[in-house]
Design a protein around this motif. Structure first.
Motif, PDB file in Angstrom:
ATOM      1  N   GLU A   6       0.809  -1.097  -0.055  1.00 21.05           N
ATOM      2  CA  GLU A   6       0.097   0.157  -0.126  1.00 21.05           C
ATOM      3  C   GLU A   6       0.800   1.276  -0.022  1.00 21.05           C
ATOM      4  O   GLU A   6       1.900   1.069   0.345  1.00 21.05           O
ATOM      5  CB  GLU A   6      -0.777   0.094   1.260  1.00 21.05           C
ATOM      6  N   CYS A  22      -2.870  -0.089  -3.972  1.00 20.55           N
ATOM      7  CA  CYS A  22      -2.494  -1.080  -3.369  1.00 20.55           C
ATOM      8  C   CYS A  22      -2.143  -2.052  -4.587  1.00 20.55           C
ATOM      9  O   CYS A  22      -2.834  -2.217  -5.525  1.00 20.55           O
ATOM     10  CB  CYS A  22      -3.870  -1.762  -2.953  1.00 20.55           C
ATOM     11  N   TRP A  36     -10.123  -3.372   1.244  1.00 20.12           N
ATOM     12  CA  TRP A  36      -9.296  -2.304   2.201  1.00 20.12           C
ATOM     13  C   TRP A  36      -9.935  -2.364   3.514  1.00 20.12           C
ATOM     14  O   TRP A  36     -11.397  -2.477   3.741  1.00 20.12           O
ATOM     15  CB  TRP A  36      -9.571  -1.066   1.649  1.00 20.12           C
ATOM     16  N   TYR A  37      -9.192  -2.524   4.600  1.00 22.12           N
ATOM     17  CA  TYR A  37      -9.380  -2.109   5.842  1.00 22.12           C
ATOM     18  C   TYR A  37      -8.860  -0.915   6.491  1.00 22.12           C
ATOM     19  O   TYR A  37      -7.786  -0.646   5.939  1.00 22.12           O
ATOM     20  CB  TYR A  37      -9.189  -3.370   6.569  1.00 22.12           C
ATOM     21  N   ARG A  38      -9.286  -0.671   7.764  1.00 22.58           N
ATOM     22  CA  ARG A  38      -8.443   0.543   8.337  1.00 22.58           C
ATOM     23  C   ARG A  38      -8.392   0.102   9.919  1.00 22.58           C
ATOM     24  O   ARG A  38      -9.421  -0.287  10.412  1.00 22.58           O
ATOM     25  CB  ARG A  38      -9.026   1.719   7.989  1.00 22.58           C
ATOM     26  N   ILE A  67     -13.681   3.578  -5.216  1.00 19.96           N
ATOM     27  CA  ILE A  67     -12.576   2.386  -5.552  1.00 19.96           C
ATOM     28  C   ILE A  67     -12.495   2.264  -6.923  1.00 19.96           C
ATOM     29  O   ILE A  67     -13.385   2.169  -7.414  1.00 19.96           O
ATOM     30  CB  ILE A  67     -12.887   1.292  -4.705  1.00 19.96           C
ATOM     31  N   LEU A  78      -7.794   3.492  -3.912  1.00 20.85           N
ATOM     32  CA  LEU A  78      -8.750   4.115  -3.102  1.00 20.85           C
ATOM     33  C   LEU A  78      -9.023   5.448  -2.828  1.00 20.85           C
ATOM     34  O   LEU A  78      -7.715   6.174  -2.448  1.00 20.85           O
ATOM     35  CB  LEU A  78      -8.590   3.389  -1.810  1.00 20.85           C
ATOM     36  N   TYR A  91      -4.256   2.352   6.972  1.00 24.16           N
ATOM     37  CA  TYR A  91      -5.321   1.612   5.714  1.00 24.16           C
ATOM     38  C   TYR A  91      -4.594   0.310   5.211  1.00 24.16           C
ATOM     39  O   TYR A  91      -3.233   0.678   4.890  1.00 24.16           O
ATOM     40  CB  TYR A  91      -5.618   2.514   4.565  1.00 24.16           C
ATOM     41  N   TYR A  92      -5.338  -0.955   5.305  1.00 24.39           N
ATOM     42  CA  TYR A  92      -4.674  -2.042   4.789  1.00 24.39           C
ATOM     43  C   TYR A  92      -5.294  -2.398   3.729  1.00 24.39           C
ATOM     44  O   TYR A  92      -6.530  -2.442   3.629  1.00 24.39           O
ATOM     45  CB  TYR A  92      -4.696  -3.068   5.918  1.00 24.39           C
ATOM     46  N   CYS A  93      -4.601  -3.042   2.956  1.00 28.30           N
ATOM     47  CA  CYS A  93      -5.086  -4.077   1.886  1.00 28.30           C
ATOM     48  C   CYS A  93      -5.057  -5.466   1.865  1.00 28.30           C
ATOM     49  O   CYS A  93      -3.959  -6.006   2.315  1.00 28.30           O
ATOM     50  CB  CYS A  93      -4.417  -3.314   0.372  1.00 28.30           C
ATOM     51  N   TRP A  99      -1.777  -9.507   3.432  1.00 27.94           N
ATOM     52  CA  TRP A  99      -1.699  -8.495   4.008  1.00 27.94           C
ATOM     53  C   TRP A  99      -0.742  -7.507   3.423  1.00 27.94           C
ATOM     54  O   TRP A  99       0.317  -7.906   3.475  1.00 27.94           O
ATOM     55  CB  TRP A  99      -1.957  -8.104   5.474  1.00 27.94           C
TER      56      TRP A  99
END
Length: 109
Positions: A6, A22, A36-38, A67, A78, A91-93, A99
């Motif tokens: 990311e 990402c 996507w997470y955060r 997105i 994103l 923010y994670y993909c 991950w």
């Protein structure tokens, strides 16, 4: 070997915008989901948006985040608009259970 990277985070004022990237290597993303997470300090990781045939957004970001994906570049982007301090998080993909290391977004005046 699959790698997820990311980038694009940073410090932005409320109301500002950022574009997160990402990029996946080692496996094609074509036809596969990327999510996507955060995670904000002191809080659990939360789902933000999933990109598959279409896309689904969390209510907290709906209408502000967008997105897109480029299968040829094996990347998902994103776009964060009208950012709020509550959007501050790493923010994670996630791709196929892999991950990335995350990218930090800080919204502050």
């Amino acid at each position: 070997q699959v790698q997820v990277v990311e980038s694009g985070g940073g410090l932005v004022q409320p109301g500002g915008s950022l574009r997160l990237s990402c990029v996946v290597s080692g496996r094609t993303i074509r036809g596969k989901a990327i999510v996507w997470y955060r995670q904000a300090p002191g809080k659990e990781r939360e789902w933000v948006v999933g990109s598959w045939m279409g896309s689904d957004f969390a209510d907290s970001v709906k209408g502000r985040f967008r997105i897109s994906r480029d299968n040829d570049k094996n990347a998902v982007y994103l776009q964060l608009h009208n950012l709020k301090p509550a959007d501050t998080a790493t923010y994670y993909c996630n791709f196929d259970h892999y991950w990335g290391q995350g990218t930090q977004v800080t919204v502050s005046s």
